[in-house]
Design an enzyme around this catalytic site. Structure first.
Site: not given
Length: 471
Positions: A312-314
């Site tokens: 996951y990331c922003t």
């Protein structure tokens, strides 16, 4: 409209309403903000038509305003069949060339008072858009010129990166301006078949969140440091919706021994992002830039062997190519990624498994979706998650220092910077110092995880206080 009215009949009523009442034309702002006197003059039947027009016509009104004038006429005065034939005659439908005027794809703002686009740009009234689109662009220079003109046209500030592999942007302005921007993106040929409204993440903000507008052409729309020709966005991991991702994380956290689990919950962001907010039980690499991520994977391949990786990331963009890179190593069982990133997850699960704030790359520094604080003041250790820049001008490190410590003069990221700041205050004539920082010096560029260490141990390590360090 009454339930007895069919959808087709409703569309006919909408057109009739538009043609009969000029002040209800879909190009007129009164459609969204009708005056009370206008409502009083309409009979009961027409009021029903007006109500239907308001519900069904708003989107058509916005899309119409963004089209070139000749195509506006096609929308408002002809049938969908004639519009389709007009599209076929449009030489820009399939491709854009450098000879095409950029102004062709700018929204018509002549019906607005200029103040409407400029007002409401503050944090409370304005809006910030975050989006990306991976698609093959034949002429990124044209897109760059168009984006620059579009943002200036709408008084938007922010950052937009363009490459042959697509576009990545975060822009802020009034809500009217951002809405027009989204509609322009959705109608412009290079992106209309790839973008949808759900691809745009919104948050409170405005033009004030960015010092300026920066639009440019780059090799990558997110800097991973590897040519898109070598690692393509076209071979990413499996996308999971926020709901699906939530269930996977729930399953992972429910396991009795997470360190021996076949799943790794991997945060693809930088250390200062995960420091103030992250998923429970995640592995958060202590890297300063996303361009270090490939090296991190290479140095820690043993960690990923035969693992199911949940990335996951922003907003999702870093996972697109990050997952593609991890897949090329051929060591993982499966690679999954959170579609829409943390931003979309928190919209659905503000009190879910993500704890703390969401770091953003603008002058707000972070967005809050819940009341959890997972970080602490670097000086006294009290719970604190509001970043400030190091007080030494040459240093760009972010500092976690609470108000009490700030009052005591602790406003630097480390002792070296604190000393430089004190010397600079004592000798204002000395305007420059050698750029050095303990924070950077003591952190390995690419950390190597212990092969026997699982995600929980890595998370526990990331929570250890770093004395005199704000990062």
């Amino acid at each position: 409209m009454p339930s007895s009215t069919s959808p087709d009949q409703g569309d006919d009523d909408l057109e009739a309403c538009v043609l009969r009442f000029s002040d209800l034309d879909l190009k007129d702002t009164s459609l969204i903000n009708p005056s009370s006197s206008l409502k009083a003059e309409l009979d009961v039947s027409t009021k029903k038509k007006y109500s239907f027009a308001k519900k069904k016509g708003v989107e058509r009104w916005w899309d119409t305003r963004l089209l070139p004038h000749s195509r506006q006429l096609a929308v408002t005065s002809s049938t969908s069949k004639s519009l389709e034939s007009a599209d076929k005659r449009n030489p820009f439908k399939e491709d854009l060339t450098r000879n095409q005027e950029v102004s062709t794809w700018l929204p018509d703002i002549s019906c607005f008072n200029p103040d409407e686009l400029i007002s409401g740009q503050g944090n409370d009234e304005g809006e910030v858009l975050l989006y990306y689109c991976y698609c093959d662009l034949k002429d990124p220079d044209w897109v760059c010129a168009w984006q620059t003109a579009l943002c200036q046209h709408l008084h938007l500030t922010g950052k937009v990166r363009i490459a042959t592999e697509g576009i990545n942007g975060t822009v802020g302005g009034s809500r009217l301006a951002t809405r027009l921007y989204v509609s322009a993106m959705l109608s412009c040929p290079p992106f209309k078949d790839y973008l949808c409204k759900d691809d745009f993440k919104t948050s409170k903000g405005g033009a004030c969140c960015f010092p300026e507008l920066r639009v440019g052409v780059f090799e990558e729309i997110v800097p991973m440091g590897i040519s898109p020709n070598k690692i393509s966005y076209k071979k990413p991991g499996i996308h999971l919706s926020p709901g699906e991702f939530h269930k996977e994380v729930e399953k992972f956290l429910s396991q009795a021994n997470q360190e021996e689990s076949d799943t790794i919950l991997l945060d693809c962001r930088n250390f200062y992002e995960s420091k103030i907010g992250r998923f429970q039980g995640c592995l958060a690499p202590d890297i300063r830039k996303f361009s270090y991520f490939p090296s991190y994977v290479d140095e820690n391949l043993e960690l990923f062997k035969e693992k199911r990786v949940l990335m996951y990331c922003t907003g999702g963009i870093r996972c697109e190519r990050g997952s593609a890179y991890l897949k090329t190593k051929g060591v993982c069982k499966e690679v999954f990624q959170l579609k829409g990133g943390i931003h979309k997850y928190l919209e659905e699960f503000p009190d879910g498994f993500y704890k703390g704030k969401l770091f953003v790359f603008d002058e707000r520094y972070a967005l809050s979706f819940n009341n959890d604080i997972v970080s602490e003041c670097s000086y006294c250790g009290v719970p604190w998650d509001h970043y400030k820049l190091c007080c030494t001008p040459q240093c760009r490190q972010l500092v976690l220092t609470c108000p009490a410590c700030q009052e005591r003069g602790f406003t630097a990221c480390c002792a070296t910077c604190q000393d430089k700041g004190n010397r600079q205050a004592a000798s204002p004539a000395q305007s420059s110092f050698k750029e050095e920082c303990e924070c950077t010096a003591r952190r390995p560029r690419v950390p190597r995880e212990l092969s026997q260490r699982g995600p929980l141990a890595a998370e526990a390590s990331s929570l250890e206080p770093r004395a005199q360090a704000g990062c």
